[in-house]
Motif scaffolding. Structure first.
Motif, short mmCIF file in Angstrom:
data_model
loop_
_atom_site.label_atom_id
_atom_site.label_comp_id
_atom_site.label_asym_id
_atom_site.label_seq_id
_atom_site.Cartn_x
_atom_site.Cartn_y
_atom_site.Cartn_z
N SER A 92 0.84 -1.19 0.00
CA SER A 92 0.00 0.00 0.00
C SER A 92 0.88 1.24 0.00
O SER A 92 2.02 1.22 0.47
N VAL A 93 0.35 2.33 -0.56
CA VAL A 93 1.08 3.59 -0.53
C VAL A 93 1.37 3.98 0.91
O VAL A 93 2.42 4.56 1.21
N ARG A 94 0.48 3.64 1.81
CA ARG A 94 0.71 3.95 3.23
C ARG A 94 2.00 3.33 3.72
O ARG A 94 2.84 4.01 4.33
N SER A 95 2.21 2.04 3.45
CA SER A 95 3.43 1.38 3.93
C SER A 95 4.66 1.85 3.16
O SER A 95 5.75 1.95 3.71
N LEU A 101 9.77 7.69 4.17
CA LEU A 101 9.89 8.92 4.94
C LEU A 101 10.70 8.72 6.21
O LEU A 101 11.17 9.68 6.81
N ALA A 102 10.86 7.46 6.62
CA ALA A 102 11.69 7.17 7.78
C ALA A 102 13.17 7.17 7.44
O ALA A 102 14.02 7.25 8.32
N ALA A 103 13.48 7.10 6.15
CA ALA A 103 14.87 7.06 5.71
C ALA A 103 15.38 8.47 5.44
O ALA A 103 14.62 9.36 5.06
N PRO A 104 16.68 8.71 5.61
CA PRO A 104 17.26 10.02 5.30
C PRO A 104 17.03 10.39 3.84
O PRO A 104 17.28 9.58 2.94
N GLY A 105 16.56 11.60 3.61
CA GLY A 105 16.30 12.04 2.25
C GLY A 105 15.16 11.33 1.57
O GLY A 105 15.03 11.37 0.35
N GLY A 106 14.31 10.69 2.37
CA GLY A 106 13.24 9.88 1.79
C GLY A 106 12.18 10.66 1.05
O GLY A 106 11.56 10.14 0.14
N THR A 107 11.98 11.94 1.43
CA THR A 107 10.93 12.72 0.79
C THR A 107 11.18 12.90 -0.71
O THR A 107 10.24 13.05 -1.48
N THR A 136 -4.64 6.22 1.68
CA THR A 136 -3.36 5.65 1.23
C THR A 136 -3.30 4.15 1.44
O THR A 136 -2.40 3.49 0.92
N SER A 137 -4.25 3.59 2.18
CA SER A 137 -4.32 2.14 2.32
C SER A 137 -5.04 1.50 1.13
O SER A 137 -4.91 0.30 0.90
N ASN A 138 -5.80 2.30 0.39
CA ASN A 138 -6.55 1.79 -0.76
C ASN A 138 -5.91 2.16 -2.09
O ASN A 138 -6.56 2.13 -3.14
N VAL A 139 -4.64 2.54 -2.01
CA VAL A 139 -3.84 2.75 -3.22
C VAL A 139 -2.60 1.88 -3.08
O VAL A 139 -1.91 1.95 -2.07
N MET A 140 -2.35 1.04 -4.06
CA MET A 140 -1.23 0.11 -4.02
C MET A 140 -0.13 0.52 -4.99
O MET A 140 -0.39 1.19 -6.00
N VAL A 141 1.09 0.13 -4.65
CA VAL A 141 2.20 0.21 -5.60
C VAL A 141 2.51 -1.23 -5.99
O VAL A 141 2.91 -2.04 -5.16
N ARG A 142 2.27 -1.54 -7.26
CA ARG A 142 2.48 -2.91 -7.73
C ARG A 142 3.98 -3.19 -7.78
O ARG A 142 4.75 -2.47 -8.42
N LEU A 143 4.38 -4.25 -7.10
CA LEU A 143 5.80 -4.60 -7.05
C LEU A 143 6.19 -5.41 -8.27
O LEU A 143 5.38 -6.13 -8.86
N PHE A 194 -3.42 11.59 4.56
CA PHE A 194 -2.02 12.03 4.60
C PHE A 194 -1.71 12.75 5.90
O PHE A 194 -0.69 12.51 6.54
N LEU A 195 -2.59 13.65 6.29
CA LEU A 195 -2.35 14.44 7.49
C LEU A 195 -2.31 13.59 8.75
O LEU A 195 -1.53 13.84 9.66
N SER A 196 -3.17 12.57 8.80
CA SER A 196 -3.28 11.77 10.01
C SER A 196 -2.24 10.66 10.11
O SER A 196 -1.81 10.29 11.20
N THR A 197 -1.83 10.10 8.97
CA THR A 197 -0.92 8.96 9.01
C THR A 197 0.48 9.24 8.47
O THR A 197 1.40 8.47 8.72
N HIS A 198 0.64 10.37 7.74
CA HIS A 198 1.94 10.68 7.16
C HIS A 198 2.27 12.16 7.35
O HIS A 198 2.32 12.92 6.39
N PRO A 199 2.46 12.60 8.60
CA PRO A 199 2.69 14.03 8.84
C PRO A 199 3.89 14.59 8.08
O PRO A 199 3.88 15.75 7.68
N LYS A 200 4.90 13.75 7.82
CA LYS A 200 6.07 14.23 7.08
C LYS A 200 5.75 14.47 5.61
O LYS A 200 6.47 15.16 4.90
N ALA A 201 4.65 13.89 5.13
CA ALA A 201 4.29 14.00 3.72
C ALA A 201 3.28 15.10 3.46
O ALA A 201 2.82 15.27 2.33
N GLU A 202 2.95 15.88 4.49
CA GLU A 202 1.91 16.90 4.34
C GLU A 202 2.25 17.85 3.20
O GLU A 202 1.40 18.18 2.37
#
Length: 240
Positions: A92-95, A101-107, A136-143, A194-202
């Motif tokens: 999921s885009v959420r994961s 975003l947890a990684a350095p320079g991830g943005t 963001t849980s209902n949008v996937m990135v296909r691996l 985004f605001l509730s689960t990914h504050p760094k991505a606001e």
């Protein structure tokens, strides 16, 4: 279908979702099953189940026919409340965002995902389809496969680097609508996710809206209506 042939992966208020196979043991599939609701009259429950099952499958088929990335529908049994569809091997885009975003320079690495998400949602709304639960849980990135290994084993930043496709899933609350209000609410729900689960991505959400505007000719009045929806949302929050 026997229990040994499917594995429960999620359980919501309306449906159970299983990983299974279709036609052959080597073709993975997703089974979405709407069980009977004992608190509803049996006749009403059967009608609602059939209606919602058919509505979701029709939205998926329409979206896919228009080139919008959604799971393919393999089989529908509306009487049993079952849809068998393509299994999206991915995250999921959420994961994905959580990891990047947890990684350095991830943005810097997630910008492509944001742009692609805005483009796909724009195509959805251009087809007058409203998702109804756009998070963001209902949008996937296909691996994809990488160095001979299934992409499920790859880290999320590798997925984006490889050009993983953004796929919309779970249109169970979706509908056909030309209303700017409905489309604006779709965007507002995504923004709140985004605001509730990914504050760094606001700050990155503006990339979603910019891509949305370029991919949908009718975007301007929807984005204008989004401002009104935001104001109403803030007033509700202030009033509790």
């Amino acid at each position: 279908m026997s229990p040994s042939e499917k594995t429960l992966i999620s359980q919501g208020a309306e449906a159970l979702v299983y990983k299974t196979t279709y036609l052959t043991p080597t073709l993975p599939a997703l089974l979405k099953y709407r069980p009977a609701k004992p608190y509803r009259h049996p006749t009403l429950d059967a009608r609602l189940t059939k209606s919602r099952c058919l509505a979701e499958s029709r939205l998926l088929i329409r979206a896919r026919a228009l080139g919008i990335p959604v799971p393919a529908v393999y089989f529908v049994d509306e009487a049993r409340g079952e849809i068998i569809m393509e299994w999206i091997s991915g995250a999921s885009v959420r994961s994905v965002l959580d990891a990047m975003l947890a990684a350095p320079g991830g943005t810097q690495k997630v910008d492509r995902v944001m742009v692609e998400m805005g483009r796909v949602v724009g195509k959805l709304h251009a087809a007058d389809i409203v998702h109804g639960d756009l998070t963001t849980s209902n949008v996937m990135v296909r691996l994809r496969r990488r160095t001979g290994l299934l992409a499920d084993t790859c880290e999320e930043e590798e997925v984006v680097a490889d050009g993983g496709e953004v796929v919309l899933i779970d249109l169970g609350l979706g509908s056909m609508s030309t209303a700017e209000e409905d489309k604006a609410v779709d965007l507002y729900v995504l923004e709140r996710a985004f605001l509730s689960t990914h504050p760094k991505a606001e700050g990155l959400f503006k990339d979603v809206l910019a891509a949305y505007e370029t991919s949908y000719k009718g975007a301007k009045p929807v984005l204008k209506r989004l401002q009104d929806v935001r104001m109403r949302g803030r007033k509700r929050s202030m009033l509790g």
